[in-house]
Design a protein around this motif. Structure first.
Motif: not given
Lengths: 82, 82
Positions: B39-48, B57-65, B68-77
């Motif tokens: 999940i972390e890798a996917a969110l980082l890929a969207y963001k990048a 494109a939908i997920m890029k706009s979700m991932a942009m804001p 790194e900590q948000d991404i780790k927390n979402l992935a853990a959840y």
């Protein structure tokens, strides 16, 4: 879609995604029970070069030889697993 | 990672990925029980911008804001859900 044909095609997927669709490597996704439509979309995106992270290069090379029917069968197979 | 912080951040994800991480739309992925590292890798890929299909494109706009900590927390959840 043909789940058994998908299972046969999936032999090469198992080393990373697990024999039962539960990935042995935590940076790779589990596929068991994933929505078939999403698996299809992901494989088509890899094949079309629409995923370009370093990790995606592996999946692009896996997806390239798959035709549309292979992709539907693989998606149906993994979606059917628990 | 902080699962509760991830849960709070996930409110906006639920409309497509489900309140329990089971997507209501079959072309979107289930996230419940997915490997946190993926999940972390996917969110980082969207963001990048490393996922470029129309759907991405939908997920890029979700991932942009997300930081790194948000991404780790979402992935853990999502990884903690069944």
């Amino acid at each position: 879609a043909d789940i058994n044909a998908g299972k046969a095609k999936a032999a090469v997927c198992a080393s990373c995604h697990g024999a039962d669709g539960h990935a042995s490597i935590p940076t790779y996704p589990n596929l068991a029970g994933q929505n078939a439509g999403y698996i299809e979309a992901a494989l088509l995106a890899y094949k079309a070069g629409q995923r370009t992270s370093p990790q995606a290069a592996i999946m692009k090379s896996m997806a390239m030889p798959l035709n549309e029917q292979d992709i539907k069968n693989l998606a149906a197979y993994y979606s059917s697993l628990k």
